[in-house]
Motif scaffolding. Structure first.
Motif: not given
Length: 339
Positions: A187-189, A145-148, A245-246, A174-175
């Motif tokens: 994973s969450v980036t 999962l990626c949050l911009i 990556r986090t 995200g954190e």
């Protein structure tokens, strides 16, 4: 677009990108497809999606699926996630990228501007993440999962306050998700880009002295020293996804600003106050002749020939950004403008 590594662990994975029809989202979709992903691009505008998919297919030689979806609508997001998983038999990667940019002094805004930013940027990220988490947890490849977010979410940026507030909430989301899913097959980036040359100045919304707000924003966001090529940014983001990556902060200026705010927040706030004094003041009265466009206007609709001052400032740095707008599906089809 630069060459892609021959092998990627993303090969064959199913990916969903919200806000995928133009700008950064379009480039992220193309980069994922280059790595062998089965990509679904989601956005509100069907015609824009068709143009974006055609652009990406021409440049990558890959096929893309599209889904019309307003990320503010939780049920619509749930439906797109289910459809994407059903279409490819899995859902492995989700990038929550959809957003809106409002540029205006706070004196020219009301609470509705903050509500709109929170609904689209933060609410859209929440709806996307919550709908996708069960599928990502079930991914045999391990979900991503990626949050911009934005550097504007790491410190408040003058004349971008609704945007900064919403992006700060995305960063916290995200954190928190990363912490609560630690140890899971997921994973969450969270990505915090600085200024990027995506052509977003034409899609952004401007208030107050709208032509002057447009001038400084388009010039600064297109300046080569402080802004980043959007295609390079997309590549960096996809690499971060590959490596799980986090947290990623893009552009040296964004890194420096984030570090300075963490070390000396009061000093950075004072400097921001000084910077705000250099930006266009809000109209003194509704009848102020110098206040071109008192309501919110989209960049496409700004009369760029109305002010010599505006045009001179805009041309200082917006040439690259104007080209990015033409390249990355940011312009509304039609006859050429005076820009």
């Amino acid at each position: 677009m630069t060459s892609t590594p021959r092998r990627s662990e993303l090969m064959g994975l199913s990916a969903l990108v919200t806000g995928g029809s133009r700008g950064l989202g379009l480039l992220l979709s193309a980069r994922l497809a280059q790595r062998g992903c089965l990509v679904t691009m989601a956005a509100r505008d069907e015609a824009e999606l068709r143009r974006g998919a055609a652009w990406a297919e021409e440049r990558t030689g890959k096929k893309f699926s599209t889904a019309v979806c307003d990320v503010r609508d939780r049920q619509a997001v749930d439906s797109v996630v289910r459809q994407t998983e059903a279409r490819h038999g899995r859902l492995d990667i989700v990038i929550a990228n959809a957003g809106v940019i409002q540029v205006a002094p706070v004196a020219s805004l009301d609470s509705g501007a903050f509500e709109d930013a929170m609904d689209t940027i933060f609410g859209g990220a929440v709806n996307t993440a919550m709908a996708a988490l069960p599928s990502l947890r079930a991914s045999e490849a391990g979900g991503r999962l990626c949050l911009i977010g934005s550097v504007g979410g790491l410190l408040a940026v003058p004349h971008l306050l609704p945007y900064s507030c919403a992006k700060a909430a995305v960063g916290t989301l995200g954190e928190g998700l990363r912490a609560e899913t630690a140890g899971e097959n997921l994973s969450v980036t969270t990505v915090h880009p600085g200024l990027m040359r995506t052509g977003s100045h034409l899609q952004a919304e401007f208030g107050g002295r709208s032509s002057r707000e447009f001038a400084w924003f388009s010039a600064l966001s297109g300046a080569p020293i402080v802004s980043m090529d959007a295609d390079r940014a997309a590549e960096r983001i996809v690499r971060a996804l590959e490596r799980r990556r986090t947290r990623v902060v893009l552009t040296p200026a964004a890194h420096a600003a984030a570090v300075a705010h963490g070390v000396a927040p009061a000093m950075v706030t004072r400097l921001s106050g000084l910077a705000a004094r250099l930006l266009p003041a809000p109209p003194a009265t509704p009848g102020d002749a110098d206040a071109i466009g008192h309501g919110i206007q989209q960049g496409h609709d700004i009369d760029r020939s109305a002010s010599t001052w505006t045009e001179k400032i805009r041309k200082l740095g917006s040439g690259l950004n104007d080209r990015a707008a033409r390249r990355y599906n940011q312009q509304i089809p039609g006859p050429p403008t005076s820009a």
